[in-house]
Design a protein around this motif. Structure first.
Motif, mmCIF file in Angstrom:
data_model
loop_
_atom_site.group_PDB
_atom_site.id
_atom_site.type_symbol
_atom_site.label_atom_id
_atom_site.label_comp_id
_atom_site.label_asym_id
_atom_site.label_seq_id
_atom_site.Cartn_x
_atom_site.Cartn_y
_atom_site.Cartn_z
ATOM 1 N N VAL A 48 0.834 -1.202 0.000
ATOM 2 C CA VAL A 48 0.000 0.000 0.000
ATOM 3 C C VAL A 48 0.866 1.249 0.000
ATOM 4 O O VAL A 48 0.612 2.192 -0.753
ATOM 5 C CB VAL A 48 -0.956 -0.004 1.213
ATOM 6 C CG1 VAL A 48 -1.637 1.332 1.385
ATOM 7 C CG2 VAL A 48 -2.001 -1.102 1.063
ATOM 8 N N ILE A 49 1.897 1.267 0.828
ATOM 9 C CA ILE A 49 2.763 2.443 0.907
ATOM 10 C C ILE A 49 3.516 2.651 -0.410
ATOM 11 O O ILE A 49 3.657 3.779 -0.880
ATOM 12 C CB ILE A 49 3.730 2.324 2.099
ATOM 13 C CG1 ILE A 49 2.943 2.493 3.398
ATOM 14 C CG2 ILE A 49 4.853 3.341 2.016
ATOM 15 C CD1 ILE A 49 3.741 2.201 4.654
ATOM 16 N N LEU A 55 0.429 8.246 1.055
ATOM 17 C CA LEU A 55 -0.078 7.612 2.274
ATOM 18 C C LEU A 55 0.977 7.631 3.373
ATOM 19 O O LEU A 55 0.646 7.881 4.538
ATOM 20 C CB LEU A 55 -0.519 6.178 1.988
ATOM 21 C CG LEU A 55 -1.103 5.413 3.154
ATOM 22 C CD1 LEU A 55 -2.368 6.085 3.663
ATOM 23 C CD2 LEU A 55 -1.400 3.979 2.750
ATOM 24 N N ALA A 56 2.221 7.398 3.014
ATOM 25 C CA ALA A 56 3.293 7.413 4.013
ATOM 26 C C ALA A 56 3.394 8.795 4.657
ATOM 27 O O ALA A 56 3.535 8.911 5.881
ATOM 28 C CB ALA A 56 4.622 7.012 3.383
ATOM 29 N N ASN A 57 3.289 9.846 3.846
ATOM 30 C CA ASN A 57 3.324 11.210 4.391
ATOM 31 C C ASN A 57 2.123 11.464 5.294
ATOM 32 O O ASN A 57 2.251 12.077 6.357
ATOM 33 C CB ASN A 57 3.357 12.239 3.262
ATOM 34 C CG ASN A 57 4.653 12.171 2.480
ATOM 35 O OD1 ASN A 57 5.684 11.775 3.022
ATOM 36 N ND2 ASN A 57 4.600 12.542 1.213
ATOM 37 N N ARG A 60 2.712 9.764 8.570
ATOM 38 C CA ARG A 60 3.663 10.510 9.392
ATOM 39 C C ARG A 60 2.984 11.709 10.052
ATOM 40 O O ARG A 60 3.190 11.987 11.235
ATOM 41 C CB ARG A 60 4.856 10.972 8.554
ATOM 42 C CG ARG A 60 6.007 10.016 8.630
ATOM 43 C CD ARG A 60 7.273 10.561 7.992
ATOM 44 N NE ARG A 60 7.694 9.570 7.013
ATOM 45 C CZ ARG A 60 7.560 9.668 5.707
ATOM 46 N NH1 ARG A 60 7.052 10.737 5.164
ATOM 47 N NH2 ARG A 60 7.947 8.697 4.909
ATOM 48 N N ARG A 61 2.178 12.439 9.278
ATOM 49 C CA ARG A 61 1.469 13.597 9.840
ATOM 50 C C ARG A 61 0.493 13.152 10.928
ATOM 51 O O ARG A 61 0.360 13.810 11.966
ATOM 52 C CB ARG A 61 0.726 14.358 8.739
ATOM 53 C CG ARG A 61 1.649 15.181 7.854
ATOM 54 C CD ARG A 61 0.896 16.227 7.045
ATOM 55 N NE ARG A 61 -0.257 15.704 6.330
ATOM 56 C CZ ARG A 61 -0.244 15.237 5.087
ATOM 57 N NH1 ARG A 61 0.877 15.233 4.401
ATOM 58 N NH2 ARG A 61 -1.346 14.786 4.522
ATOM 59 N N LEU A 67 1.156 12.233 18.559
ATOM 60 C CA LEU A 67 2.171 12.457 19.588
ATOM 61 C C LEU A 67 2.011 13.829 20.229
ATOM 62 O O LEU A 67 2.159 13.971 21.456
ATOM 63 C CB LEU A 67 3.570 12.286 18.997
ATOM 64 C CG LEU A 67 3.925 10.861 18.564
ATOM 65 C CD1 LEU A 67 5.276 10.835 17.863
ATOM 66 C CD2 LEU A 67 3.908 9.906 19.744
ATOM 67 N N ASN A 68 1.675 14.850 19.421
ATOM 68 C CA ASN A 68 1.438 16.189 19.973
ATOM 69 C C ASN A 68 0.233 16.178 20.917
ATOM 70 O O ASN A 68 0.265 16.776 21.993
ATOM 71 C CB ASN A 68 1.226 17.215 18.862
ATOM 72 C CG ASN A 68 2.511 17.506 18.113
ATOM 73 O OD1 ASN A 68 3.610 17.312 18.629
ATOM 74 N ND2 ASN A 68 2.382 17.966 16.879
#
Length: 92
Positions: A48-49, A55-57, A60-61, A67-68
């Motif tokens: 898929v990636i 999709l990978a970007n 990551r976002r 995490l934020n």
């Protein structure tokens, strides 16, 4: 007749050994099935990636946003905890 008793003991030991072996093999088979499923999902994710680099970007976002958010929630939780401790101390 005295010889049959040790043979029965050996037979009982052998049966227990085989049962233990079967149980161990079943556990190993379950673990292998779990690993196979994990490997299949990893391969699927890689396909898929590779077919959709955006999709990978996005992932990551999304991870950064998570995490934020987690960090902010931790800070807010500490503030709420400190406030509740302060109120308890005032009551005493």
């Amino acid at each position: 007749m005295a010889e049959s008793e040790p043979q029965e003991g050996n037979y009982d030991n052998m049966v227990k050994m085989v049962e233990d072996l079967n149980r161990d093999l079943e556990k190993l088979l379950e673990e292998m099935e779990k690993l196979t499923v994990q490997a299949t999902w990893m391969a699927y994710d890689m396909v898929v990636i590779r077919t959709n680099p955006g999709l990978a970007n996005s992932m990551r976002r999304l991870e950064d946003a998570f995490l934020n958010c987690k960090e902010e929630m931790g800070k807010k939780w500490q503030e709420v905890l400190m406030e509740s401790k302060g109120e308890e101390q005032k009551k005493e």
